[in-house]
Design an enzyme around this catalytic site. Structure first.
Site, PDB file in Angstrom:
ATOM      1  N   GLU A  65       4.825  -4.349 -36.498  1.00  0.00           N
ATOM      2  CA  GLU A  65       4.429  -3.663 -35.263  1.00  0.00           C
ATOM      3  C   GLU A  65       5.597  -3.506 -34.280  1.00  0.00           C
ATOM      4  O   GLU A  65       5.645  -2.525 -33.525  1.00  0.00           O
ATOM      5  CB  GLU A  65       3.269  -4.415 -34.594  1.00  0.00           C
ATOM      6  CG  GLU A  65       1.957  -4.309 -35.338  1.00  0.00           C
ATOM      7  CD  GLU A  65       1.753  -5.384 -36.402  1.00  0.00           C
ATOM      8  OE1 GLU A  65       0.664  -5.436 -37.020  1.00  0.00           O
ATOM      9  OE2 GLU A  65       2.701  -6.186 -36.612  1.00  0.00           O
ATOM     10  N   PHE A 127     -11.971 -13.965 -34.512  1.00  0.00           N
ATOM     11  CA  PHE A 127     -10.855 -13.743 -35.433  1.00  0.00           C
ATOM     12  C   PHE A 127      -9.974 -12.593 -34.935  1.00  0.00           C
ATOM     13  O   PHE A 127     -10.459 -11.517 -34.613  1.00  0.00           O
ATOM     14  CB  PHE A 127     -11.394 -13.436 -36.830  1.00  0.00           C
ATOM     15  CG  PHE A 127     -10.325 -13.139 -37.847  1.00  0.00           C
ATOM     16  CD1 PHE A 127      -9.438 -14.130 -38.263  1.00  0.00           C
ATOM     17  CD2 PHE A 127     -10.187 -11.862 -38.368  1.00  0.00           C
ATOM     18  CE1 PHE A 127      -8.443 -13.854 -39.181  1.00  0.00           C
ATOM     19  CE2 PHE A 127      -9.205 -11.573 -39.290  1.00  0.00           C
ATOM     20  CZ  PHE A 127      -8.317 -12.571 -39.700  1.00  0.00           C
ATOM     21  N   GLN A 128      -8.690 -12.840 -34.879  1.00  0.00           N
ATOM     22  CA  GLN A 128      -7.685 -11.881 -34.415  1.00  0.00           C
ATOM     23  C   GLN A 128      -7.993 -11.355 -33.010  1.00  0.00           C
ATOM     24  O   GLN A 128      -7.746 -10.184 -32.700  1.00  0.00           O
ATOM     25  CB  GLN A 128      -7.525 -10.721 -35.407  1.00  0.00           C
ATOM     26  CG  GLN A 128      -6.836 -11.153 -36.700  1.00  0.00           C
ATOM     27  CD  GLN A 128      -6.411  -9.995 -37.581  1.00  0.00           C
ATOM     28  OE1 GLN A 128      -7.008  -8.932 -37.556  1.00  0.00           O
ATOM     29  NE2 GLN A 128      -5.369 -10.216 -38.375  1.00  0.00           N
ATOM     30  N   LYS A 177     -13.719  -2.660 -31.180  1.00  0.00           N
ATOM     31  CA  LYS A 177     -14.128  -1.984 -32.410  1.00  0.00           C
ATOM     32  C   LYS A 177     -15.485  -1.298 -32.271  1.00  0.00           C
ATOM     33  O   LYS A 177     -15.698  -0.200 -32.808  1.00  0.00           O
ATOM     34  CB  LYS A 177     -14.157  -2.991 -33.565  1.00  0.00           C
ATOM     35  CG  LYS A 177     -14.298  -2.342 -34.927  1.00  0.00           C
ATOM     36  CD  LYS A 177     -14.061  -3.335 -36.046  1.00  0.00           C
ATOM     37  CE  LYS A 177     -14.095  -2.652 -37.421  1.00  0.00           C
ATOM     38  NZ  LYS A 177     -13.828  -3.615 -38.528  1.00  0.00           N
ATOM     39  N   MET A 494      28.864 -10.801 -30.277  1.00  0.00           N
ATOM     40  CA  MET A 494      28.966 -11.022 -28.841  1.00  0.00           C
ATOM     41  C   MET A 494      28.744 -12.482 -28.492  1.00  0.00           C
ATOM     42  O   MET A 494      29.397 -13.024 -27.580  1.00  0.00           O
ATOM     43  CB  MET A 494      27.961 -10.129 -28.102  1.00  0.00           C
ATOM     44  CG  MET A 494      28.226 -10.025 -26.610  1.00  0.00           C
ATOM     45  SD  MET A 494      29.828  -9.282 -26.220  1.00  0.00           S
ATOM     46  CE  MET A 494      29.442  -7.541 -26.359  1.00  0.00           C
TER      47      MET A 494
END
Length: 600
Positions: A65, A127-128, A177, A494
């Site tokens: 993502e 969940f999630q 959802k 760096m």
């Protein structure tokens, strides 16, 4: 809204009944979206099902993502349109946070659509599940949790408006959802309720006249431009060039503003800031009038604030009121869109201001003396590829192409900014404010999707590029022939440089001992791999990279311990730069305060 308009909206709502998932896809169409970068998951499956059944909006499947976010950023920065990403709930949303903060810092218009657990489960640690709105509130311009399907279309249209209007930035629309399954009334952008977000675009005319007066009387002026000029559109860059020509003023730019004024322009001083040119930084320090356009006086530019351009009278043009007088007090603040204010400046200058270019001659003579220091010089080698040389050859061999450059973050990023000449806006995609390692590869994917026939090159570091290397798989899948040009010095360059200069050369975990064979890695993904170790072989290898119609990983082995100069040590002023020929032990010692603490 008039009675007639209300009646038309009611009629439209009656005939436009659809599911929330259908609304998402229709809103994408109505807002001109052609590509979405995303990764499916349970909480967004209804939306993915709708995407499957249409062909107007193309979905680009990434491998993480964060990659979706950076790809959308690259797409947005190279096109001027909003980039769109689609992720699932929980870890899908949290993985997007880095890209959201990156877009917020660099003013990139990004619309992030996230799935959420059903409304009945919100707050139950389902969940999630995560508090997406709470998590993303500090790293977005605005965000929404849509609990009513009848509000969804309006929110989506408003999200695009907020992301692209005023100072651009990222927004999040979180959709449970069950809202995606529910049916409701869809309203088009034309009939959706008008948003209350209406930033000021036109600058105050009296303030613009004051700016003209200051500019006309300047003996040592400088124009300091930033990413806001590019965000304002191509016309703003054209007007900037016109203003420079009319006034005869020297111009410098932030990292994010490169390309708004051409690198080949006679008034160009190069980039300013921590790794900017000597002439740009000295001009900023000694100027008497500073015209700042679309930049925010960040710490990488100003150095020590109490020593920043101490004798200048400052004019600041910005569309974001919170940026004006935030870090540096200014005499003439002008709130408005850079393009519109530049249009007024050019018009008023033409109408009455006298360009005393003869009076600027002593200033230009001083600038030429600073230029003569050749602050970007380096010691060439016939035995090893110097990183600066690699970027210079890459520029020379690609400048006749339709080329777009992305970068990761670190030394290679600064060398690219210093040695690759940008002649036009929207050709330079890099992570400025957040400094996100791993940005360049997925950003290159987004740029290539937007410009399928262009030559898109990620100038990368061997450490940074590994953070999102999995997006090579996405590039191969979507036939995006991006070129990953790695300046491989086997260090976090760096970090290693700061450790050498300010931490007694104690190289704590900045050396990579188990780098992959990048040629084999490219081949494993289905791409093309190239390795080059000798300066004499570099040109032919670059030509091969350009000609191959596949994603390419180019392993350019460069000098391991080359440092990036010039450099303003953190906490120092513009006139306290370390130049390549001055980086002695004594000079480095002066970059440390009296108690021996690093000023990083």
């Amino acid at each position: 809204m008039t009675g007639q308009a209300l009646e038309r909206q009611s009629h439209e709502a009656t005939i436009n009944q659809m599911t929330g998932a259908e609304m998402v896809v229709q809103a994408l169409r109505d807002n001109g979206v052609e590509h979405v970068f995303g990764y499916p998951g349970g909480a967004v499956l209804p939306i993915y099902d709708e995407l499957f059944q249409q062909e107007d909006v193309q979905h680009i499947l990434v491998r993480h993502e964060q990659g979706a976010g950076h790809a959308a950023e690259g797409y947005a920065r190279s096109t001027g349109k909003a980039g769109v990403m689609l992720v699932t709930s929980g870890p899908g949303a949290t993985n997007a946070v880095t890209a959201l903060q990156d877009a917020l810092m660099d003013s990139i218009p990004l619309v992030c659509i996230t799935g959420q657990v059903p409304t009945s489960l919100i707050g139950s640690d389902a969940f999630q599940e995560c508090d997406t709105v709470g998590i993303t509130r500090p790293c977005t311009k605005h965000n929404w949790l849509v609990r009513d399907v009848n509000q969804l279309a309006g929110v989506l249209h408003e999200a695009f408006h907020v992301a692209q209007t005023g100072r651009p930035g990222p927004v999040v629309v979180d959709i449970p959802k069950d809202v995606q399954f529910a049916r409701g009334a869809y309203t088009s952008p034309q009939t959706a309720p008008r948003t209350s977000y209406q930033p000021r675009l036109q600058g105050d005319q009296e303030q613009i006249k004051r700016a003209i007066e200051l500019m006309a009387g300047a003996k040592k002026p400088v124009i300091y431009s930033g990413g806001g000029v590019i965000s304002a559109g191509p016309e703003a860059s054209h007007l900037l060039r016109e203003l420079v020509e009319l006034t005869g003023f020297p111009i410098t730019s932030t990292l994010m503003g490169l390309g708004a004024y051409p690198a080949s322009g006679k008034n160009w001083l190069g980039m300013l800031g921590m790794h900017g040119t000597y002439e740009a930084n000295m001009a900023m320090h000694d100027c008497d009038v500073m015209l700042c356009i679309g930049a925010r006086f960040d710490d990488r530019i100003t150095g020590r604030l109490d020593a920043f351009s101490p004798d200048s009278r400052k004019i600041h043009i910005d569309i974001d009121p919170s940026s004006i007088n935030k870090n540096v007090p200014v005499e003439v603040p002008i709130l408005g869109d850079c393009g519109r204010v530049l249009e007024d400046l050019v018009r008023l200058w033409r109408a009455g201001a006298k360009a005393d270019k003869t009076g600027l001659r002593p200033w230009w003579e001083q600038i030429e003396k600073w230029r003569a220091r050749d602050s970007l010089a380096y010691k060439p080698s016939d035995d090893v590829i110097m990183p600066q040389y690699a970027v210079q050859r890459l520029y020379e061999l690609t400048k006749e192409h339709d080329v777009y450059i992305t970068t990761e973050v670190g030394q290679h990023q600064m060398w690219a900014a210093q040695h690759f000449g940008f002649e036009a806006p929207n050709r330079w995609m890099t992570s400025g404010g957040l400094g996100t390692m791993g940005y360049g590869l997925p950003a290159a994917l987004g740029v290539q999707i937007a410009h399928p026939n262009a030559l898109v090159i990620d100038i990368a570091g061997d450490a940074s590029v590994l953070m999102t290397m999995q997006e090579m798989s996405a590039a191969v899948q979507h036939r995006a022939p991006i070129k990953i040009f790695i300046l491989n010095n086997q260090y976090m360059g760096m970090v290693r440089q700061w450790q050498q200069l300010l931490h007694g050369n104690r190289l704590s975990h900045s050396y990579t001992e188990a780098l992959p064979d990048f040629v084999k890695l490219a081949e494993a993904y289905g791409g093309h791999g190239i390795r080059c170790e000798k300066p004499a072989e570099l040109d032919d290898a670059i030509r091969e990279m350009i000609e191959v119609d596949l994603p390419v990983i180019f392993d350019c082995r460069v000098a391991n311990l080359a440092n990036c100069f010039p450099m303003i040590p953190s906490g120092k002023a513009h006139n306290e730069m370390l130049l390549p020929d001055e980086a002695t032990d004594e000079a480095v010692a002066n970059a440390i305060d009296a108690k021996g603490r690093s000023l990083v």
